[in-house]
Design a protein around this motif. Structure first.
Motif, PDB file in Angstrom:
ATOM      1  N   LEU A 183       0.028   2.650 -15.997  1.00  0.00           N
ATOM      2  CA  LEU A 183       1.470   2.864 -16.170  1.00  0.00           C
ATOM      3  C   LEU A 183       2.265   1.808 -15.405  1.00  0.00           C
ATOM      4  O   LEU A 183       3.237   1.243 -15.921  1.00  0.00           O
ATOM      5  CB  LEU A 183       1.866   4.267 -15.697  1.00  0.00           C
ATOM      6  CG  LEU A 183       1.498   5.405 -16.652  1.00  0.00           C
ATOM      7  CD1 LEU A 183       1.677   6.763 -15.964  1.00  0.00           C
ATOM      8  CD2 LEU A 183       2.352   5.343 -17.918  1.00  0.00           C
ATOM      9  N   ASN A 184       1.834   1.520 -14.178  1.00  0.00           N
ATOM     10  CA  ASN A 184       2.570   0.536 -13.375  1.00  0.00           C
ATOM     11  C   ASN A 184       2.443  -0.878 -13.953  1.00  0.00           C
ATOM     12  O   ASN A 184       3.368  -1.677 -13.865  1.00  0.00           O
ATOM     13  CB  ASN A 184       2.096   0.584 -11.923  1.00  0.00           C
ATOM     14  CG  ASN A 184       2.598   1.844 -11.222  1.00  0.00           C
ATOM     15  OD1 ASN A 184       3.687   2.333 -11.517  1.00  0.00           O
ATOM     16  ND2 ASN A 184       1.799   2.384 -10.309  1.00  0.00           N
ATOM     17  N   LEU A 185       1.306  -1.148 -14.582  1.00  0.00           N
ATOM     18  CA  LEU A 185       1.126  -2.453 -15.244  1.00  0.00           C
ATOM     19  C   LEU A 185       2.054  -2.553 -16.450  1.00  0.00           C
ATOM     20  O   LEU A 185       2.725  -3.564 -16.664  1.00  0.00           O
ATOM     21  CB  LEU A 185      -0.339  -2.609 -15.652  1.00  0.00           C
ATOM     22  CG  LEU A 185      -0.763  -3.976 -16.186  1.00  0.00           C
ATOM     23  CD1 LEU A 185      -0.508  -5.070 -15.154  1.00  0.00           C
ATOM     24  CD2 LEU A 185      -2.235  -3.964 -16.586  1.00  0.00           C
TER      25      LEU A 185
ATOM     26  N   LEU B 213      10.867   4.410  -8.120  1.00  0.00           N
ATOM     27  CA  LEU B 213       9.594   4.038  -8.746  1.00  0.00           C
ATOM     28  C   LEU B 213       8.807   3.030  -7.917  1.00  0.00           C
ATOM     29  O   LEU B 213       9.390   2.121  -7.295  1.00  0.00           O
ATOM     30  CB  LEU B 213       9.858   3.433 -10.127  1.00  0.00           C
ATOM     31  CG  LEU B 213      10.306   4.393 -11.228  1.00  0.00           C
ATOM     32  CD1 LEU B 213      10.716   3.623 -12.490  1.00  0.00           C
ATOM     33  CD2 LEU B 213       9.197   5.407 -11.561  1.00  0.00           C
ATOM     34  N   LEU B 214       7.503   3.175  -7.978  1.00  0.00           N
ATOM     35  CA  LEU B 214       6.612   2.239  -7.283  1.00  0.00           C
ATOM     36  C   LEU B 214       6.796   0.812  -7.795  1.00  0.00           C
ATOM     37  O   LEU B 214       6.782  -0.146  -7.007  1.00  0.00           O
ATOM     38  CB  LEU B 214       5.157   2.719  -7.479  1.00  0.00           C
ATOM     39  CG  LEU B 214       4.046   1.840  -6.956  1.00  0.00           C
ATOM     40  CD1 LEU B 214       4.239   1.520  -5.490  1.00  0.00           C
ATOM     41  CD2 LEU B 214       2.707   2.513  -7.162  1.00  0.00           C
ATOM     42  N   VAL B 215       6.985   0.651  -9.093  1.00  0.00           N
ATOM     43  CA  VAL B 215       7.134  -0.713  -9.642  1.00  0.00           C
ATOM     44  C   VAL B 215       8.374  -1.395  -9.054  1.00  0.00           C
ATOM     45  O   VAL B 215       8.368  -2.607  -8.811  1.00  0.00           O
ATOM     46  CB  VAL B 215       7.184  -0.721 -11.195  1.00  0.00           C
ATOM     47  CG1 VAL B 215       5.819  -0.431 -11.784  1.00  0.00           C
ATOM     48  CG2 VAL B 215       8.239   0.224 -11.738  1.00  0.00           C
TER      49      VAL B 215
ATOM     50  N   VAL C   6       6.064   3.940   2.485  1.00  0.00           N
ATOM     51  CA  VAL C   6       6.198   5.405   2.450  1.00  0.00           C
ATOM     52  C   VAL C   6       7.139   5.736   1.297  1.00  0.00           C
ATOM     53  O   VAL C   6       8.350   5.493   1.383  1.00  0.00           O
ATOM     54  CB  VAL C   6       6.746   5.946   3.792  1.00  0.00           C
ATOM     55  CG1 VAL C   6       6.977   7.451   3.695  1.00  0.00           C
ATOM     56  CG2 VAL C   6       5.790   5.612   4.931  1.00  0.00           C
ATOM     57  N   LEU C   7       6.567   6.218   0.193  1.00  0.00           N
ATOM     58  CA  LEU C   7       7.381   6.559  -0.963  1.00  0.00           C
ATOM     59  C   LEU C   7       7.782   8.016  -0.902  1.00  0.00           C
ATOM     60  O   LEU C   7       6.931   8.880  -0.721  1.00  0.00           O
ATOM     61  CB  LEU C   7       6.614   6.262  -2.259  1.00  0.00           C
ATOM     62  CG  LEU C   7       6.790   4.804  -2.689  1.00  0.00           C
ATOM     63  CD1 LEU C   7       5.698   3.948  -2.131  1.00  0.00           C
ATOM     64  CD2 LEU C   7       6.880   4.690  -4.180  1.00  0.00           C
ATOM     65  N   TYR C   8       9.054   8.261  -1.002  1.00  0.00           N
ATOM     66  CA  TYR C   8       9.515   9.645  -0.944  1.00  0.00           C
ATOM     67  C   TYR C   8      10.538   9.879  -2.048  1.00  0.00           C
ATOM     68  O   TYR C   8      11.169   8.947  -2.537  1.00  0.00           O
ATOM     69  CB  TYR C   8      10.114   9.967   0.438  1.00  0.00           C
ATOM     70  CG  TYR C   8      11.404   9.247   0.731  1.00  0.00           C
ATOM     71  CD1 TYR C   8      11.394   7.924   1.180  1.00  0.00           C
ATOM     72  CD2 TYR C   8      12.633   9.863   0.526  1.00  0.00           C
ATOM     73  CE1 TYR C   8      12.577   7.255   1.425  1.00  0.00           C
ATOM     74  CE2 TYR C   8      13.815   9.190   0.774  1.00  0.00           C
ATOM     75  CZ  TYR C   8      13.778   7.887   1.214  1.00  0.00           C
ATOM     76  OH  TYR C   8      14.962   7.211   1.443  1.00  0.00           O
TER      77      TYR C   8
ATOM     78  N   TYR D  11       0.876  -1.180   0.000  1.00  0.00           N
ATOM     79  CA  TYR D  11       0.000   0.000   0.000  1.00  0.00           C
ATOM     80  C   TYR D  11       0.913   1.229   0.000  1.00  0.00           C
ATOM     81  O   TYR D  11       1.441   1.618   1.041  1.00  0.00           O
ATOM     82  CB  TYR D  11      -0.906  -0.029   1.229  1.00  0.00           C
ATOM     83  CG  TYR D  11      -1.819   1.174   1.376  1.00  0.00           C
ATOM     84  CD1 TYR D  11      -2.272   1.900   0.281  1.00  0.00           C
ATOM     85  CD2 TYR D  11      -2.247   1.591   2.636  1.00  0.00           C
ATOM     86  CE1 TYR D  11      -3.096   3.003   0.427  1.00  0.00           C
ATOM     87  CE2 TYR D  11      -3.082   2.690   2.802  1.00  0.00           C
ATOM     88  CZ  TYR D  11      -3.494   3.384   1.682  1.00  0.00           C
ATOM     89  OH  TYR D  11      -4.312   4.479   1.823  1.00  0.00           O
ATOM     90  N   PRO D  12       1.118   1.836  -1.174  1.00  0.00           N
ATOM     91  CA  PRO D  12       2.063   2.948  -1.266  1.00  0.00           C
ATOM     92  C   PRO D  12       1.391   4.294  -1.065  1.00  0.00           C
ATOM     93  O   PRO D  12       0.202   4.467  -1.345  1.00  0.00           O
ATOM     94  CB  PRO D  12       2.565   2.838  -2.709  1.00  0.00           C
ATOM     95  CG  PRO D  12       1.357   2.359  -3.453  1.00  0.00           C
ATOM     96  CD  PRO D  12       0.540   1.513  -2.502  1.00  0.00           C
ATOM     97  N   GLY D  13       2.158   5.255  -0.589  1.00  0.00           N
ATOM     98  CA  GLY D  13       1.627   6.608  -0.450  1.00  0.00           C
ATOM     99  C   GLY D  13       2.654   7.492   0.203  1.00  0.00           C
ATOM    100  O   GLY D  13       3.779   7.060   0.511  1.00  0.00           O
TER     101      GLY D  13
HETATM  102  O1  PNS Z   1      -0.221   9.464  -0.993  1.00  0.00           O
HETATM  103  P1  PNS Z   1      -0.080   9.808  -2.437  1.00  0.00           P
HETATM  104  O2  PNS Z   1       0.618  11.142  -2.575  1.00  0.00           O
HETATM  105  O3  PNS Z   1      -1.393   9.748  -3.155  1.00  0.00           O
HETATM  106  O4  PNS Z   1       0.876   8.713  -3.107  1.00  0.00           O
HETATM  107  C1  PNS Z   1       1.314   8.830  -4.445  1.00  0.00           C
HETATM  108  C2  PNS Z   1       2.406   7.792  -4.760  1.00  0.00           C
HETATM  109  C3  PNS Z   1       3.558   7.940  -3.748  1.00  0.00           C
HETATM  110  C4  PNS Z   1       1.827   6.398  -4.659  1.00  0.00           C
HETATM  111  C5  PNS Z   1       2.905   8.065  -6.217  1.00  0.00           C
HETATM  112  O5  PNS Z   1       3.326   9.380  -6.346  1.00  0.00           O
HETATM  113  C6  PNS Z   1       4.041   7.125  -6.624  1.00  0.00           C
HETATM  114  O6  PNS Z   1       3.813   6.005  -6.992  1.00  0.00           O
HETATM  115  N1  PNS Z   1       5.299   7.624  -6.539  1.00  0.00           N
HETATM  116  C7  PNS Z   1       6.488   6.838  -6.846  1.00  0.00           C
HETATM  117  C8  PNS Z   1       7.113   7.269  -8.176  1.00  0.00           C
HETATM  118  C9  PNS Z   1       6.457   6.554  -9.334  1.00  0.00           C
HETATM  119  O7  PNS Z   1       6.501   5.338  -9.448  1.00  0.00           O
HETATM  120  N2  PNS Z   1       5.813   7.346 -10.189  1.00  0.00           N
HETATM  121  C10 PNS Z   1       5.090   6.832 -11.331  1.00  0.00           C
HETATM  122  C11 PNS Z   1       3.685   6.404 -10.897  1.00  0.00           C
HETATM  123  S1  PNS Z   1       2.796   5.852 -12.281  1.00  0.00           S
END
Ligand code: PNS
Length: 165
Positions: free
Chosen positions: A105-107, A73-75, A35-37, A6-8
């Motif tokens: 995009l992530n897919l 990146l989330l992926v 926690v993505l930063y 669960y990212p955010g």
């Molecule tokens: O709590 P949020 O701000 O809605 O979370 C957004 C988040 C962190 C999930 C999104 O910005 C993210 O995935 N950031 C990581 C960078 C990335 O992979 N960007 C492309 C997403 S398609």
């Protein structure tokens, strides 16, 4: 073993986040609250270490939940932590466009599936931006953030105070 990420930003965790985490924990063996930063960007209101500590405290009663920080990146985060899918919450219709775009995009980029949960009606009005604003202006945050971390969040926001005019 079914693991979801669960990212955010969780800057800070809200009652809306906790609702989603608890519901995901009831469905999956492991929920990693990520926690993505962005190390290149401004730090945010709560330091990442404090965000993680707040999540750990607020979710201490839930089995299979842990918090972890990720940058990039989330992926990549999903792959690195062995998650089979990512979960995201949908509050309003305006969330749908952006969440669909991110999910697609992530897919495409990493074969990462996104499961979307509809936010519970009791918490649908809550978001972290509003929590930060209300807290900085000295408003009442009860119900908007988890009770176990309310005082820490309220005092941190109060200390920062209202944004300068
Ligand atoms: O709590 P949020 O701000 O809605 O979370 C957004 C988040 C962190 C999930 C999104 O910005 C993210 O995935 N950031 C990581 C960078 C990335 O992979 N960007 C492309 C997403 S398609």
């Amino acid at each position: 073993m079914h693991t979801v990420l669960y990212p955010g930003s969780f800057d800070p965790i809200t009652s809306g986040h906790l609702d989603l985490i608890a519901r995901a924990a009831a469905c999956f063996d492991e929920v990693i609250v990520g926690v993505l930063y962005n190390a290149q960007k401004q730090a945010g209101t709560f330091p990442v270490a404090q965000r993680l500590a707040l999540i750990e405290k607020a979710t201490a009663h839930l089995k299979g939940v842990r918090a972890q920080a990720f940058t990039g990146l989330l992926v990549d985060a999903a792959r690195d932590c062995g998650a089979q899918a990512v979960i995201r919450g949908l509050r309003t219709i305006s969330d749908v466009d952006i969440e669909l775009q991110m999910a697609r995009l992530n897919l495409l980029m990493g074969g990462v599936e996104t499961l979307m949960l509809a936010s519970s009606p009791e918490v649908v009005h809550i978001n972290a931006t509003m929590v930060r604003e209300i807290g900085r202006l000295g408003g009442n945050l009860h119900g908007f953030v988890p009770a176990s971390v309310h005082d820490e969040i309220a005092s941190h926001l109060c200390t920062i105070g209202a944004p300068k005019a």
